[in-house]
Design a protein around this motif. Structure first.
Motif, PDB file in Angstrom:
ATOM      1  N   TYR A 150       0.829  -1.201   0.000  1.00 54.65           N
ATOM      2  CA  TYR A 150       0.000   0.000   0.000  1.00 54.65           C
ATOM      3  C   TYR A 150       0.867   1.256   0.000  1.00 54.65           C
ATOM      4  CZ  TYR A 150      -4.135  -2.843   0.950  1.00 54.65           C
ATOM      5  OH  TYR A 150      -5.150  -3.754   0.858  1.00 54.65           O
ATOM      6  N   LEU A 151       0.330   2.308  -0.570  1.00 54.09           N
ATOM      7  CA  LEU A 151       1.026   3.596  -0.570  1.00 54.09           C
ATOM      8  C   LEU A 151       1.265   4.071   0.858  1.00 54.09           C
ATOM      9  CD1 LEU A 151      -0.520   5.969  -3.279  1.00 54.09           C
ATOM     10  CD2 LEU A 151       1.780   5.012  -3.237  1.00 54.09           C
ATOM     11  N   ARG A 152       2.441   4.596   1.088  1.00 50.97           N
ATOM     12  CA  ARG A 152       2.715   5.201   2.384  1.00 50.97           C
ATOM     13  C   ARG A 152       1.829   6.420   2.590  1.00 50.97           C
ATOM     14  NH1 ARG A 152       9.107   5.736   2.412  1.00 50.97           N
ATOM     15  NH2 ARG A 152       8.460   7.887   2.065  1.00 50.97           N
ATOM     16  N   LYS A 153       1.599   6.729   3.854  1.00 48.15           N
ATOM     17  CA  LYS A 153       0.712   7.832   4.191  1.00 48.15           C
ATOM     18  C   LYS A 153       1.207   9.168   3.635  1.00 48.15           C
ATOM     19  CE  LYS A 153       0.412   8.238   8.481  1.00 48.15           C
ATOM     20  NZ  LYS A 153       0.118   8.149   9.921  1.00 48.15           N
ATOM     21  N   ASP A 154       2.524   9.384   3.660  1.00 46.63           N
ATOM     22  CA  ASP A 154       3.038  10.651   3.137  1.00 46.63           C
ATOM     23  C   ASP A 154       2.792  10.783   1.641  1.00 46.63           C
ATOM     24  OD1 ASP A 154       5.029   8.509   3.249  1.00 46.63           O
ATOM     25  OD2 ASP A 154       6.389   9.914   2.264  1.00 46.63           O
ATOM     26  N   HIS A 155       2.845   9.667   0.915  1.00 42.33           N
ATOM     27  CA  HIS A 155       2.554   9.712  -0.520  1.00 42.33           C
ATOM     28  C   HIS A 155       1.073  10.004  -0.770  1.00 42.33           C
ATOM     29  CE1 HIS A 155       6.237   6.863  -1.056  1.00 42.33           C
ATOM     30  NE2 HIS A 155       6.599   8.123  -0.881  1.00 42.33           N
ATOM     31  N   VAL A 156       0.213   9.455   0.090  1.00 38.68           N
ATOM     32  CA  VAL A 156      -1.219   9.734  -0.024  1.00 38.68           C
ATOM     33  C   VAL A 156      -1.485  11.223   0.200  1.00 38.68           C
ATOM     34  CG1 VAL A 156      -3.491   9.311   0.982  1.00 38.68           C
ATOM     35  CG2 VAL A 156      -1.913   7.403   0.615  1.00 38.68           C
ATOM     36  N   PHE A 157      -0.829  11.809   1.201  1.00 33.68           N
ATOM     37  CA  PHE A 157      -1.002  13.243   1.465  1.00 33.68           C
ATOM     38  C   PHE A 157      -0.508  14.083   0.291  1.00 33.68           C
ATOM     39  CE2 PHE A 157      -0.873  12.407   6.264  1.00 33.68           C
ATOM     40  CZ  PHE A 157      -2.245  12.534   6.378  1.00 33.68           C
ATOM     41  N   PHE A 163      -4.499  16.765  -5.773  1.00 35.42           N
ATOM     42  CA  PHE A 163      -5.916  16.660  -6.142  1.00 35.42           C
ATOM     43  C   PHE A 163      -6.662  17.940  -5.785  1.00 35.42           C
ATOM     44  CE2 PHE A 163     -10.271  15.862  -4.733  1.00 35.42           C
ATOM     45  CZ  PHE A 163     -10.837  15.383  -5.910  1.00 35.42           C
ATOM     46  N   TYR A 164      -6.443  18.473  -4.578  1.00 36.06           N
ATOM     47  CA  TYR A 164      -7.122  19.715  -4.188  1.00 36.06           C
ATOM     48  C   TYR A 164      -6.810  20.835  -5.169  1.00 36.06           C
ATOM     49  CZ  TYR A 164      -8.052  17.635   0.431  1.00 36.06           C
ATOM     50  OH  TYR A 164      -8.475  16.833   1.468  1.00 36.06           O
ATOM     51  N   PHE A 165      -5.538  20.913  -5.579  1.00 40.51           N
ATOM     52  CA  PHE A 165      -5.134  21.946  -6.529  1.00 40.51           C
ATOM     53  C   PHE A 165      -5.841  21.767  -7.867  1.00 40.51           C
ATOM     54  CE2 PHE A 165      -2.216  22.853 -10.103  1.00 40.51           C
ATOM     55  CZ  PHE A 165      -2.251  24.243 -10.043  1.00 40.51           C
ATOM     56  N   THR A 201     -11.334   6.658  -1.640  1.00 42.86           N
ATOM     57  CA  THR A 201     -10.735   7.981  -1.821  1.00 42.86           C
ATOM     58  C   THR A 201      -9.911   8.032  -3.103  1.00 42.86           C
ATOM     59  OG1 THR A 201     -10.642   8.316   0.567  1.00 42.86           O
ATOM     60  CG2 THR A 201      -9.232   9.715  -0.788  1.00 42.86           C
ATOM     61  N   GLY A 202      -9.128   6.966  -3.344  1.00 44.05           N
ATOM     62  CA  GLY A 202      -8.313   6.935  -4.550  1.00 44.05           C
ATOM     63  C   GLY A 202      -9.160   6.966  -5.805  1.00 44.05           C
ATOM     64  N   ARG A 203     -10.246   6.180  -5.829  1.00 44.22           N
ATOM     65  CA  ARG A 203     -11.133   6.189  -7.009  1.00 44.22           C
ATOM     66  C   ARG A 203     -11.729   7.574  -7.221  1.00 44.22           C
ATOM     67  NH1 ARG A 203     -12.661   1.054  -4.851  1.00 44.22           N
ATOM     68  NH2 ARG A 203     -14.496   2.006  -3.868  1.00 44.22           N
ATOM     69  N   TYR A 204     -12.095   8.247  -6.125  1.00 47.41           N
ATOM     70  CA  TYR A 204     -12.667   9.583  -6.226  1.00 47.41           C
ATOM     71  C   TYR A 204     -11.654  10.562  -6.835  1.00 47.41           C
ATOM     72  CZ  TYR A 204     -14.632  14.060  -4.718  1.00 47.41           C
ATOM     73  OH  TYR A 204     -15.109  15.343  -4.681  1.00 47.41           O
ATOM     74  N   ARG A 205     -10.399  10.408  -6.467  1.00 45.04           N
ATOM     75  CA  ARG A 205      -9.387  11.362  -6.929  1.00 45.04           C
ATOM     76  C   ARG A 205      -8.979  11.144  -8.378  1.00 45.04           C
ATOM     77  NH1 ARG A 205      -6.409  11.584  -1.049  1.00 45.04           N
ATOM     78  NH2 ARG A 205      -7.917  13.071  -0.180  1.00 45.04           N
ATOM     79  N   THR A 206      -9.377  10.028  -8.969  1.00 47.35           N
ATOM     80  CA  THR A 206      -9.116   9.861 -10.405  1.00 47.35           C
ATOM     81  C   THR A 206      -9.984  10.796 -11.250  1.00 47.35           C
ATOM     82  OG1 THR A 206     -10.719   8.060 -10.639  1.00 47.35           O
ATOM     83  CG2 THR A 206      -8.442   7.449 -10.120  1.00 47.35           C
ATOM     84  N   ALA A 207     -10.914  11.502 -10.613  1.00 50.23           N
ATOM     85  CA  ALA A 207     -11.698  12.496 -11.347  1.00 50.23           C
ATOM     86  C   ALA A 207     -10.791  13.569 -11.935  1.00 50.23           C
ATOM     87  CB  ALA A 207     -12.744  13.124 -10.432  1.00 50.23           C
ATOM     88  N   TRP A 208      -9.660  13.854 -11.252  1.00 49.36           N
ATOM     89  CA  TRP A 208      -8.748  14.889 -11.742  1.00 49.36           C
ATOM     90  C   TRP A 208      -7.314  14.396 -11.934  1.00 49.36           C
ATOM     91  CZ3 TRP A 208     -11.234  18.524 -13.941  1.00 49.36           C
ATOM     92  CH2 TRP A 208     -12.479  18.937 -13.454  1.00 49.36           C
ATOM     93  N   TYR A 271     -10.398  19.360   2.433  1.00 50.49           N
ATOM     94  CA  TYR A 271     -11.556  18.939   3.229  1.00 50.49           C
ATOM     95  C   TYR A 271     -11.403  17.467   3.580  1.00 50.49           C
ATOM     96  CZ  TYR A 271     -12.740  17.697  -1.586  1.00 50.49           C
ATOM     97  OH  TYR A 271     -12.680  17.225  -2.877  1.00 50.49           O
ATOM     98  N   ARG A 272     -11.823  17.152   4.782  1.00 51.25           N
ATOM     99  CA  ARG A 272     -11.761  15.782   5.260  1.00 51.25           C
ATOM    100  C   ARG A 272     -12.715  15.629   6.431  1.00 51.25           C
ATOM    101  NH1 ARG A 272      -6.713  15.590   7.000  1.00 51.25           N
ATOM    102  NH2 ARG A 272      -5.865  15.446   4.907  1.00 51.25           N
TER     103      ARG A 272
END
Length: 293
Positions: A150-157, A163-165, A201-208, A271-272
């Protein structure tokens, strides 16, 4: 229109740097070629030559090595033509394995600092956005399936900030990584695929974020070289107050390039869990394998 986030690593060999940093710079696609052209011109203006012709490349650890500052301070700042002339002498003698003169050492040190300044100026001119995740070099990966797959937490952040940008810009973003080593690169691709396809969350972020990373050789990619310089400067010259990010700083880097980093890092809204908060491009994660940040 789309953005390209050029990502590199700093401090992952655990030898000299105080932190591990993964990050880089995002450039809008239509500004990529003008950015490259400006840095190619800056290289000629600083050194009087293209470094690859002398088996060198633009890298943070090379441009801003402590010796470069020491050499640069050996005398007053040289006029441009004199600096370029002595730089060519320095580079030629490097190929010939001959000792450079004092003036040639001085010129090369000053040229390296001038080139680093030009990179940051170009990043600002072309509205680059800086993103990076930072962890201590003392962190050790636990021998677990989750840590391996799994991706490390820092990579997820890091992806979260990107994604926010992109969401605020309403534009898609690509991920461009520096080639490291095929086994490690394949493992990272596998981790990213799992994140973007197996987590909500990952699937959602593929929107951008386009979830298909690309890999390039840093010595052949000018934007990747700029990313390398930026995260090297984060490692040695950028600290987040009150976050426990308090290891050694090289004052010459912090003084010269810290303000650039602060200006270039992404700032926006995240947002979280139903709440909105200020979000920044550089994030420090003391424990990328534990709970919380």
């Amino acid at each position: 229109m789309s953005w390209l986030l050029f990502l590199d690593e700093s401090g992952h060999d655990h030898k000299n740097c105080p932190y591990e940093v993964r990050g880089g710079i995002a450039l809008q696609a239509r500004k990529l070629w003008p950015f490259v052209q400006q840095l190619q011109q800056a290289e000629l203006a600083a050194f009087g030559a293209r470094l690859h012709e002398y088996r060198k490349e633009v890298k943070g650890a090379k441009l801003l090595d402590k010796d470069r500052f020491k050499w640069a301070d050996q005398s007053d700042w040289m006029p441009d033509e004199a600096r370029r002339k002595h730089c060519r002498g320095f580079l030629t003698k490097g190929l010939e394995k001959l000792p450079p003169s004092r003036d040639e050492f001085t010129a090369y040190g000053q040229a390296c600092i001038e080139m680093a300044r030009s990179v940051f100026q170009a990043l600002r001119t072309f509205d680059a956005q800086l993103f990076a995740s930072v962890i201590p070099t003392t962190v050790r990966k636990p021998p677990t399936f989750e840590a391996e797959e799994y991706l490390r937490k820092d990579h997820v952040f890091l992806l979260e900030r990107y994604f926010y940008f992109l969401e605020a810009q309403r534009e898609h973003g690509l991920l461009v990584f520096d080639e490291v080593e095929k086994v490690a690169d394949r493992r990272f691709i596998r981790q990213m695929e799992r994140y973007f396809s197996k987590t909500q969350t990952g699937r959602y972020r593929t929107a951008w974020i386009v979830p298909v990373p690309m890999f390039v050789a840093s010595d052949l990619s000018v934007p990747m070289q700029a990313a390398d310089l930026a995260i090297y400067c984060i490692n040695w010259g950028f600290r987040l107050p009150g976050m426990g990010m308090d290891l050694a700083v090289r004052e010459e880097i912090a003084r010269e390039f810290g303000p650039w980093l602060s200006q270039l890092q992404y700032r926006g809204q995240g947002y979280r869990d139903g709440r909105t908060f200020d979000s920044y491009g550089v994030v420090f994660v003391p424990n990328p394998y534990g709970d919380g940040r």
